[in-house]
Scaffold this motif. Structure first.
Motif, PDB file in Angstrom:
ATOM      1  N   THR A  26       0.828  -1.200   0.000  1.00 57.77           N
ATOM      2  CA  THR A  26       0.000   0.000   0.000  1.00 57.77           C
ATOM      3  C   THR A  26       0.867   1.258   0.000  1.00 57.77           C
ATOM      4  OG1 THR A  26      -1.715  -1.171   1.243  1.00 57.77           O
ATOM      5  CG2 THR A  26      -1.822   1.229   1.243  1.00 57.77           C
ATOM      6  N   LEU A  27       1.934   1.248   0.790  1.00 54.16           N
ATOM      7  CA  LEU A  27       2.825   2.400   0.866  1.00 54.16           C
ATOM      8  C   LEU A  27       3.493   2.675  -0.472  1.00 54.16           C
ATOM      9  CD1 LEU A  27       4.282   4.612   2.450  1.00 54.16           C
ATOM     10  CD2 LEU A  27       5.946   2.886   3.200  1.00 54.16           C
ATOM     11  N   ALA A  28       3.953   1.626  -1.147  1.00 52.79           N
ATOM     12  CA  ALA A  28       4.595   1.809  -2.452  1.00 52.79           C
ATOM     13  C   ALA A  28       3.632   2.443  -3.452  1.00 52.79           C
ATOM     14  CB  ALA A  28       5.110   0.469  -2.973  1.00 52.79           C
ATOM     15  N   GLN A  29       2.395   1.963  -3.460  1.00 55.81           N
ATOM     16  CA  GLN A  29       1.401   2.516  -4.386  1.00 55.81           C
ATOM     17  C   GLN A  29       1.034   3.950  -4.017  1.00 55.81           C
ATOM     18  OE1 GLN A  29      -1.665  -0.701  -5.630  1.00 55.81           O
ATOM     19  NE2 GLN A  29      -0.670  -1.580  -3.832  1.00 55.81           N
ATOM     20  N   TYR A  30       1.001   4.258  -2.737  1.00 55.43           N
ATOM     21  CA  TYR A  30       0.712   5.624  -2.287  1.00 55.43           C
ATOM     22  C   TYR A  30       1.823   6.577  -2.736  1.00 55.43           C
ATOM     23  CZ  TYR A  30       0.006   9.548   0.948  1.00 55.43           C
ATOM     24  OH  TYR A  30      -0.169  10.797   1.491  1.00 55.43           O
ATOM     25  N   LEU A  31       3.063   6.160  -2.575  1.00 56.03           N
ATOM     26  CA  LEU A  31       4.195   7.021  -2.931  1.00 56.03           C
ATOM     27  C   LEU A  31       4.310   7.238  -4.433  1.00 56.03           C
ATOM     28  CD1 LEU A  31       6.875   5.508  -0.516  1.00 56.03           C
ATOM     29  CD2 LEU A  31       5.721   7.713  -0.260  1.00 56.03           C
ATOM     30  N   LEU A  32       3.880   6.249  -5.220  1.00 55.74           N
ATOM     31  CA  LEU A  32       4.020   6.321  -6.674  1.00 55.74           C
ATOM     32  C   LEU A  32       2.678   6.540  -7.371  1.00 55.74           C
ATOM     33  CD1 LEU A  32       6.662   3.481  -7.186  1.00 55.74           C
ATOM     34  CD2 LEU A  32       7.037   5.957  -7.275  1.00 55.74           C
ATOM     35  N   SER A  33       1.727   7.091  -6.648  1.00 55.69           N
ATOM     36  CA  SER A  33       0.429   7.395  -7.248  1.00 55.69           C
ATOM     37  C   SER A  33       0.613   8.302  -8.462  1.00 55.69           C
ATOM     38  CB  SER A  33      -0.465   8.087  -6.222  1.00 55.69           C
ATOM     39  OG  SER A  33      -1.591   8.660  -6.847  1.00 55.69           O
ATOM     40  N   PRO A  34       0.078   7.928  -9.629  1.00 48.77           N
ATOM     41  CA  PRO A  34       0.259   8.770 -10.827  1.00 48.77           C
ATOM     42  C   PRO A  34      -0.381  10.146 -10.684  1.00 48.77           C
ATOM     43  CG  PRO A  34      -1.337   7.003 -11.231  1.00 48.77           C
ATOM     44  CD  PRO A  34      -0.694   6.711  -9.922  1.00 48.77           C
ATOM     45  N   LYS A  59      -3.199  -7.726  -7.208  1.00 47.70           N
ATOM     46  CA  LYS A  59      -3.073  -7.381  -8.629  1.00 47.70           C
ATOM     47  C   LYS A  59      -2.609  -5.952  -8.842  1.00 47.70           C
ATOM     48  CE  LYS A  59      -6.488 -10.702 -10.365  1.00 47.70           C
ATOM     49  NZ  LYS A  59      -7.831 -10.877 -10.969  1.00 47.70           N
ATOM     50  N   SER A  60      -3.092  -5.020  -8.031  1.00 45.11           N
ATOM     51  CA  SER A  60      -2.703  -3.626  -8.238  1.00 45.11           C
ATOM     52  C   SER A  60      -1.220  -3.417  -7.957  1.00 45.11           C
ATOM     53  CB  SER A  60      -3.549  -2.700  -7.351  1.00 45.11           C
ATOM     54  OG  SER A  60      -3.415  -3.047  -5.988  1.00 45.11           O
ATOM     55  N   PHE A  61      -0.694  -4.125  -6.964  1.00 39.25           N
ATOM     56  CA  PHE A  61       0.740  -4.034  -6.683  1.00 39.25           C
ATOM     57  C   PHE A  61       1.553  -4.657  -7.811  1.00 39.25           C
ATOM     58  CE2 PHE A  61       4.608  -6.030  -4.989  1.00 39.25           C
ATOM     59  CZ  PHE A  61       5.266  -4.920  -4.485  1.00 39.25           C
ATOM     60  N   LEU A  62       1.121  -5.823  -8.285  1.00 38.81           N
ATOM     61  CA  LEU A  62       1.833  -6.480  -9.382  1.00 38.81           C
ATOM     62  C   LEU A  62       1.810  -5.626 -10.647  1.00 38.81           C
ATOM     63  CD1 LEU A  62       0.688 -10.189  -8.894  1.00 38.81           C
ATOM     64  CD2 LEU A  62       3.005  -9.284  -8.619  1.00 38.81           C
ATOM     65  N   SER A  63       0.704  -4.949 -10.892  1.00 40.70           N
ATOM     66  CA  SER A  63       0.618  -4.066 -12.063  1.00 40.70           C
ATOM     67  C   SER A  63       1.642  -2.935 -11.962  1.00 40.70           C
ATOM     68  CB  SER A  63      -0.793  -3.478 -12.194  1.00 40.70           C
ATOM     69  OG  SER A  63      -1.736  -4.498 -12.438  1.00 40.70           O
ATOM     70  N   LEU A  64       1.764  -2.364 -10.778  1.00 34.43           N
ATOM     71  CA  LEU A  64       2.743  -1.296 -10.566  1.00 34.43           C
ATOM     72  C   LEU A  64       4.161  -1.822 -10.715  1.00 34.43           C
ATOM     73  CD1 LEU A  64       3.484   1.589  -9.663  1.00 34.43           C
ATOM     74  CD2 LEU A  64       3.301   0.793  -7.289  1.00 34.43           C
ATOM     75  N   LEU A  65       4.411  -2.993 -10.167  1.00 36.47           N
ATOM     76  CA  LEU A  65       5.754  -3.571 -10.202  1.00 36.47           C
ATOM     77  C   LEU A  65       6.181  -3.940 -11.619  1.00 36.47           C
ATOM     78  CD1 LEU A  65       8.152  -4.611  -8.466  1.00 36.47           C
ATOM     79  CD2 LEU A  65       6.960  -6.813  -8.353  1.00 36.47           C
ATOM     80  N   ASN A  66       5.241  -4.465 -12.408  1.00 33.45           N
ATOM     81  CA  ASN A  66       5.575  -4.995 -13.735  1.00 33.45           C
ATOM     82  C   ASN A  66       5.347  -4.015 -14.874  1.00 33.45           C
ATOM     83  OD1 ASN A  66       6.258  -7.507 -12.581  1.00 33.45           O
ATOM     84  ND2 ASN A  66       4.125  -8.166 -12.601  1.00 33.45           N
ATOM     85  N   TYR A  67       4.898  -2.821 -14.574  1.00 36.58           N
ATOM     86  CA  TYR A  67       4.694  -1.786 -15.593  1.00 36.58           C
ATOM     87  C   TYR A  67       6.029  -1.468 -16.261  1.00 36.58           C
ATOM     88  CZ  TYR A  67       3.421   2.804 -17.519  1.00 36.58           C
ATOM     89  OH  TYR A  67       3.217   3.882 -18.341  1.00 36.58           O
ATOM     90  N   SER A  68       6.030  -1.318 -17.582  1.00 39.86           N
ATOM     91  CA  SER A  68       7.278  -1.159 -18.337  1.00 39.86           C
ATOM     92  C   SER A  68       8.085   0.061 -17.902  1.00 39.86           C
ATOM     93  CB  SER A  68       6.976  -1.077 -19.838  1.00 39.86           C
ATOM     94  OG  SER A  68       6.115   0.011 -20.119  1.00 39.86           O
TER      95      SER A  68
END
Length: 461
Positions: A26-34, A59-68
């Motif tokens: 959750t923290l990673a996604q919060y910090l990298l919110s587009p 899934k939302s974390f994996l999407s962020l991690l694997n985004y090109s």
């Protein structure tokens, strides 16, 4: 977002240590919110593998991690291995085309902000595991960080801790226990989580701590809230009323994982905003020695399990009792002042089941029985829950072979444990304002839906 603290003009690089099964995703996604990025680059380091995954990843974390063009790097590492720490605290020069380690003047820099989310959160882990995976892991990482050369040393070092303390359920008219309240750590887990704060507080780091209430959120099945949802689903399946042992007004303060992430970030900004001496003067509190006396919890009173072992005397890094350690500490709770009753009601509403509380006479009988054979009572309840859950997994459409989500509860979950924290200091100093001010049925249903889509939670026709 707080209007009290300004974000850096140049977005920092951030290191998150541990917490993959709790708040880190959750923290990673919060910090990298587009919509509102707060970091130029995030490295999450933990012991798990992500490819193939050895723990649940939503899934939302994996999407962020694997985004090109992702700005999130995952680093699998044994965090207790000090030989890896220099590498761990050194950002890559470049990541997916992003210049990471220069400040615009070709000067190599380290991670500006470090979030330490390490530690074993289960109550029933053996003491040696708590010492290794909580105390020694966290303290060794902070010690390594404190000894880094000035260009690599973090400018802000934030630790997340949980409400692993014995807390009296104060009346609703009270704000709750403040950061300066002398709370006893609860059990082996609480003592070593508390001792981490004393250990790091002695180091040369710009250090602060967020202590959160009972947390919940998408993709997280640990904590206090989701296990109640699992048990609620079991009682729906069994077509039985869900009964609680303790009174409805027992306070169980809550907070959403996104708000925990927000608070961690706000604290990092606060630590960056003022001289260390001013931070200490304004917001630090003494952290009590963890092993001063034996503690007890719940209605069982002092027991063999709750007594303090002498193992701490063999750990040379434990800060002696006569040394006062003061640390900036902030409680973080939502606006709802949740209670046993309000949580029971919302879980019952989620599953459309009836709920109730044992009357005082019945509760007294149960407690008396528990004093005589508490383990047997816990085993009987768990046997019923787990057997039903297994049938539910097998009956799911399609069937689920295995899931880390379980209705199994250790005996600590059956004790009369309150979470009753005053969150006013975080509002006043950090400008914290909850994004999710209260637990809502729709949010809980979305959490369940996410697990069902990932085939971890039974979907019954």
């Amino acid at each position: 977002m707080s209007d009290k603290l300004k974000a850096p003009e140049v977005l920092p690089s951030v290191l998150i240590l541990g917490g993959t099964t709790t708040i880190a995703r959750t923290l990673a996604q919060y910090l990298l919110s587009p919509d509102s990025p707060k970091a130029s680059f995030v490295r999450l380091a933990d012991r798990f593998s992500v490819n193939p995954p050895t723990t649940y990843l939503d899934k939302s974390f994996l999407s962020l991690l694997n985004y090109s063009s992702s700005k999130l790097e995952y680093k699998q590492v044994n965090l207790l291995n000090t030989a890896k720490h220099i590498e761990l605290f050194t950002p890559p020069t470049e990541f997916n085309g992003i210049n990471i380690r220069t400040n615009g003047e070709d000067v190599f820099e380290g991670f500006g902000i470090v979030f330490d989310l390490t530690g074993e959160v289960s109550f029933d882990k053996p003491e040696l595991l708590q010492i290794s995976n909580t105390y020694q892991t966290s303290l060794s990482l902070a010690t390594s960080a404190s000894k880094l050369p000035s260009n690599l040393k973090p400018k802000s070092y934030v630790r997340l801790t949980f409400p692993f303390y014995e807390q009296k359920s104060l009346p609703s008219s009270s704000a709750g226990h403040s950061e300066s309240a002398e709370l006893k750590p609860d059990g082996v887990r609480g003592r070593w989580w508390n001792e981490v704060l004393r250990g790091i507080g002695q180091l040369d780091l710009n250090f602060g701590v967020i202590r959160c209430a009972a947390w919940y959120g998408p993709g997280t099945y640990l904590g206090e809230i989701v296990p109640r949802l699992v048990v609620g689903h079991v009682y729906q399946y069994l077509n039985q009323e869900m009964k609680f042992l303790y009174n409805a007004d027992l306070r169980v303060n809550t907070v959403h994982s996104l708000d925990v992430a927000q608070a961690l970030y706000l604290l990092s900004l606060y630590l960056l905003s003022k001289p260390r001496s001013e931070v200490i003067s304004e917001s630090s509190v003494p952290i009590p020695f963890s092993f001063a006396s034996s503690s007890s919890s719940g209605f069982l009173g002092t027991s063999k399990r709750s007594s303090i072992s002498e193992t701490w005397k063999t750990i040379p890094t434990v800060v002696p009792e006569n040394i006062t350690v003061k640390v900036p500490l902030f409680n973080v709770v939502d606006e709802n002042d949740s209670t046993q009753g309000s949580l029971a009601k919302i879980v019952a509403e989620t599953w459309s089941i009836k709920f109730g509380f044992l009357n005082s006479a019945m509760a007294s009988l149960v407690q008396q029985f528990a004093k005589n054979d508490f383990t047997e009572m816990v085993e009987d309840v768990n046997e019923m829950h787990v057997e039903a859950w297994s049938k539910m997994l097998a009956s799911s459409d399609p069937p689920i072979e295995s899931s880390p989500i379980t209705p199994f509860l250790d005996d600590h979950a059956f004790r009369k444990m309150s979470i009753c924290l005053d969150g006013s200091k975080a509002k006043r100093i950090l400008g914290f304002k909850a994004i999710h001010p209260k637990v809502q049925v729709q949010e809980l249903r979305e959490i369940i839906k996410g697990f069902q889509e990932d085939r971890l939670w039974p979907k019954l026709s």
